[in-house]
Design a protein around this motif. Structure first.
Motif, PDB file in Angstrom:
ATOM      1  N   ALA A 121      46.281 -20.586  70.805  1.00 47.17           N
ATOM      2  CA  ALA A 121      47.404 -20.897  69.547  1.00 47.17           C
ATOM      3  C   ALA A 121      47.353 -19.731  68.351  1.00 47.17           C
ATOM      4  O   ALA A 121      48.288 -19.652  67.733  1.00 47.17           O
ATOM      5  N   ARG A 122      45.964 -18.881  68.637  1.00 49.67           N
ATOM      6  CA  ARG A 122      45.870 -17.886  67.635  1.00 49.67           C
ATOM      7  C   ARG A 122      46.087 -16.633  68.336  1.00 49.67           C
ATOM      8  O   ARG A 122      45.828 -15.576  67.883  1.00 49.67           O
ATOM      9  N   ASP A 123      46.123 -16.607  69.734  1.00 51.49           N
ATOM     10  CA  ASP A 123      46.373 -15.350  70.243  1.00 51.49           C
ATOM     11  C   ASP A 123      45.287 -14.553  70.442  1.00 51.49           C
ATOM     12  O   ASP A 123      44.889 -13.442  70.466  1.00 51.49           O
ATOM     13  N   ARG A 124      44.007 -15.375  70.873  1.00 50.10           N
ATOM     14  CA  ARG A 124      42.594 -14.902  70.485  1.00 50.10           C
ATOM     15  C   ARG A 124      41.839 -15.105  72.033  1.00 50.10           C
ATOM     16  O   ARG A 124      40.632 -15.455  71.857  1.00 50.10           O
ATOM     17  N   THR A 125      42.377 -15.539  72.954  1.00 54.53           N
ATOM     18  CA  THR A 125      41.937 -16.075  74.090  1.00 54.53           C
ATOM     19  C   THR A 125      40.830 -14.965  74.582  1.00 54.53           C
ATOM     20  O   THR A 125      39.982 -15.405  75.189  1.00 54.53           O
ATOM     21  N   ASP A 126      40.677 -13.939  74.037  1.00 52.75           N
ATOM     22  CA  ASP A 126      39.722 -12.736  74.407  1.00 52.75           C
ATOM     23  C   ASP A 126      38.388 -12.909  73.862  1.00 52.75           C
ATOM     24  O   ASP A 126      37.442 -12.394  74.361  1.00 52.75           O
ATOM     25  N   ARG A 127      38.451 -14.024  72.934  1.00 51.97           N
ATOM     26  CA  ARG A 127      37.171 -14.271  72.190  1.00 51.97           C
ATOM     27  C   ARG A 127      36.525 -15.592  73.077  1.00 51.97           C
ATOM     28  O   ARG A 127      35.463 -16.000  72.398  1.00 51.97           O
ATOM     29  N   TYR A 128      37.356 -15.997  73.904  1.00 54.41           N
ATOM     30  CA  TYR A 128      36.717 -17.220  74.552  1.00 54.41           C
ATOM     31  C   TYR A 128      35.233 -17.149  75.092  1.00 54.41           C
ATOM     32  O   TYR A 128      34.556 -17.772  74.802  1.00 54.41           O
ATOM     33  N   ALA A 129      34.932 -16.255  75.755  1.00 49.73           N
ATOM     34  CA  ALA A 129      33.666 -16.034  76.494  1.00 49.73           C
ATOM     35  C   ALA A 129      32.588 -15.895  75.289  1.00 49.73           C
ATOM     36  O   ALA A 129      31.161 -16.660  75.345  1.00 49.73           O
ATOM     37  N   SER A 130      32.743 -15.344  74.460  1.00 45.76           N
ATOM     38  CA  SER A 130      31.997 -15.084  73.132  1.00 45.76           C
ATOM     39  C   SER A 130      31.711 -16.264  72.472  1.00 45.76           C
ATOM     40  O   SER A 130      30.568 -16.873  72.023  1.00 45.76           O
ATOM     41  N   SER A 326      33.971 -19.071  81.813  1.00 43.90           N
ATOM     42  CA  SER A 326      35.012 -18.387  81.190  1.00 43.90           C
ATOM     43  C   SER A 326      36.002 -17.525  81.822  1.00 43.90           C
ATOM     44  O   SER A 326      37.218 -17.852  81.551  1.00 43.90           O
ATOM     45  N   ARG A 327      35.566 -16.928  83.110  1.00 34.06           N
ATOM     46  CA  ARG A 327      36.591 -16.322  84.052  1.00 34.06           C
ATOM     47  C   ARG A 327      37.448 -17.459  84.587  1.00 34.06           C
ATOM     48  O   ARG A 327      38.493 -17.173  84.858  1.00 34.06           O
ATOM     49  N   LEU A 328      36.772 -18.724  84.840  1.00 35.26           N
ATOM     50  CA  LEU A 328      37.731 -19.676  85.498  1.00 35.26           C
ATOM     51  C   LEU A 328      38.735 -19.972  84.363  1.00 35.26           C
ATOM     52  O   LEU A 328      40.028 -20.153  84.775  1.00 35.26           O
ATOM     53  N   GLN A 329      38.595 -20.287  83.091  1.00 33.49           N
ATOM     54  CA  GLN A 329      39.516 -20.570  82.078  1.00 33.49           C
ATOM     55  C   GLN A 329      40.796 -19.545  81.869  1.00 33.49           C
ATOM     56  O   GLN A 329      41.788 -19.721  81.649  1.00 33.49           O
ATOM     57  N   ASP A 330      40.387 -18.179  82.237  1.00 35.52           N
ATOM     58  CA  ASP A 330      41.365 -17.270  82.147  1.00 35.52           C
ATOM     59  C   ASP A 330      42.173 -17.261  83.371  1.00 35.52           C
ATOM     60  O   ASP A 330      43.388 -16.694  83.293  1.00 35.52           O
ATOM     61  N   ALA A 331      41.578 -17.746  84.267  1.00 32.04           N
ATOM     62  CA  ALA A 331      42.501 -17.570  85.885  1.00 32.04           C
ATOM     63  C   ALA A 331      43.518 -18.753  85.858  1.00 32.04           C
ATOM     64  O   ALA A 331      44.330 -18.607  86.510  1.00 32.04           O
ATOM     65  N   ILE A 332      43.053 -19.871  85.012  1.00 31.70           N
ATOM     66  CA  ILE A 332      43.955 -21.155  84.941  1.00 31.70           C
ATOM     67  C   ILE A 332      45.324 -20.539  84.128  1.00 31.70           C
ATOM     68  O   ILE A 332      45.341 -20.025  83.161  1.00 31.70           O
ATOM     69  N   THR A 333      46.532 -21.028  84.863  1.00 34.55           N
ATOM     70  CA  THR A 333      47.822 -20.498  84.209  1.00 34.55           C
ATOM     71  C   THR A 333      48.644 -22.027  83.830  1.00 34.55           C
ATOM     72  O   THR A 333      49.619 -21.821  83.298  1.00 34.55           O
TER      73      THR A 333
END
Length: 409
Positions: A121-130, A326-333
């Protein structure tokens, strides 16, 4: 969205593990006359409960308020701990595990999907793993604090006092969950000519189908789900660490101190997940293989000093687990993020049940040190498939169904 949301997310996960009963409950069961086989049977009840409810609860999280399910999960786990100290018998312990298993099913998948959607919602999914690494690390730090606190609590008021503090932690966790906003509240019933309850049920079935279909049709997601499930099943190790410590000669008061080392290593491993997120998959395969060697060596030493290599190995495994999740969450579309995540949780519970059953049967002939060392064999086999099953960094991108209204967290 208000500032400080990440702090509350970390706090929720941290309180989830501030449970002084964690390093003591296996000993609680043993001190009330339960054998190793009976204790393993309780673990089977626990995992079976979570197994039955895992995917249905994930679909519920995708069609209902994830925040409310996080609240409910915290309350149910508190009731489970209360059952242990008020009904100290096999029946009471089993009831506690049913409540705890239900709580685990409600929170598993729901928490990860909630965090990912708030970042999206904040366009910050790159921070998910951290952020997930910070949250998991904080949970282990609080677990470490609770583990250290377990000894004085036990000396002061026995298992009962440790249980009371555990229940209070769950109540505070529920209060933190109540304070969380939702960037995208999930509608329980979409516009339809059907009555509200029927529309809600139809929506639930559609979300369940969407999540399961994504797992079955996407090879990237399917492999990641399988990997996360196997890694989650290996967390069955720590259920036997207190019994392993007692076998090595540790007293009840000393057991929490030994377990504290494994918890501290997990905290470090979780904290390193963010910086390590983009490393090659082969690196994590090597780390997982090292985990097996370290835990096996520590277990077979049959000494309290063996918990040092066990701790290092457990820290490495936690690093691999957080990166894989974390990589699983990124893979889900698709939109059924919690459902997909819960599928991995379901198979993790299946594997855990197999492990518990194996320990229950194996305890008839073998000591705990041999059984723990034997569990490292599938860890080595899993390390061999990590390069093929771990999705690349960034996966397939964020869930397109989430709005991008606020950029800060």
């Amino acid at each position: 969205m208000p500032r400080g949301l990440s702090t509350r997310i970390v706090a929720y996960e941290a309180l989830h593990d501030f449970i002084p009963l964690y390093p003591l409950y296996q000993l609680l069961f043993a001190d009330h006359g339960l054998s190793a086989a009976q204790i393993s049977t309780l673990f089977v009840i626990w995992s079976t409960t979570a197994f039955v409810l895992e995917v249905p609860s994930g679909a519920w999280a995708d069609t209902y308020s994830r925040r409310k399910l996080l609240v409910l999960g915290a309350l149910l786990s508190g009731l489970g701990y209360a059952a242990w100290i008020t009904l100290p018998s096999f029946t009471g312990f089993a009831l506690g595990f049913v409540l705890w298993g239900t709580s685990s099913a409600l929170i598993s998948g729901t928490f990860e999907a909630f965090v990912y959607n708030e970042l999206a919602a904040r366009d910050r999914t790159d921070r998910y793993a951290s952020l997930l690494g910070r949250a998991r690390s904080a949970s282990f730090v609080m677990n470490l604090a609770a583990t250290a606190l377990a000894t004085p609590l036990f000396n002061l008021g026995g298992y009962t006092l440790a249980g009371i503090v555990s229940v209070l932690s769950c109540l505070v966790q529920a209060a933190v969950a109540l304070s969380l906003p939702e960037a995208q509240p999930v509608e329980t019933a979409k516009e339809s000519d059907e009555p509200g309850s029927r529309a809600a049920f139809t929506n639930y079935l559609q979300m369940l189908d969407s999540g399961v279909t994504e797992v079955l049709t996407s090879r990237l997601v399917r492999r990641a789900v399988a990997l996360v499930a196997l890694l989650g099943g290996f967390l069955a190790f720590d259920e036997y660490f207190p019994l392993l410590a007692r076998e090595a000669g540790a007293t009840t008061s000393a057991v929490p101190l030994l377990i504290a080392g494994t918890v501290a290593a997990q905290a470090i491993g979780g904290a390193l997940a963010g910086p390590a997120y983009k490393l090659p998959a082969a690196t994590f395969a090597v780390g997982l293989a090292a985990t097996a060697v370290l835990i096996a060596a520590g277990s077979l030493s049959r000494s309290v000093w063996g918990f040092l290599p066990i701790a290092v190995g457990y820290g490495l495994m936690q690093l691999v687990i957080v990166v894989s999740e974390s990589r699983l969450q990124d893979a889900i579309t698709g939109p059924a993020r919690a459902t997909v995540t819960s599928v991995s949780g379901l198979f993790a519970e299946v594997f855990a049940v197999v492990v518990y059953a194996g320990f229950a049967v194996g305890s008839i002939w073998f000591p705990m040190s041999i059984l723990v060392a034997a569990l490292t064999i599938p860890v080595v086999l899993t390390a061999l498939v990590v390069p093929f099953a771990l999705p690349p960094p960034g996966g397939a991108g964020p869930d397109n169904s989430v709005s991008t209204e606020v950029k800060e967290i």
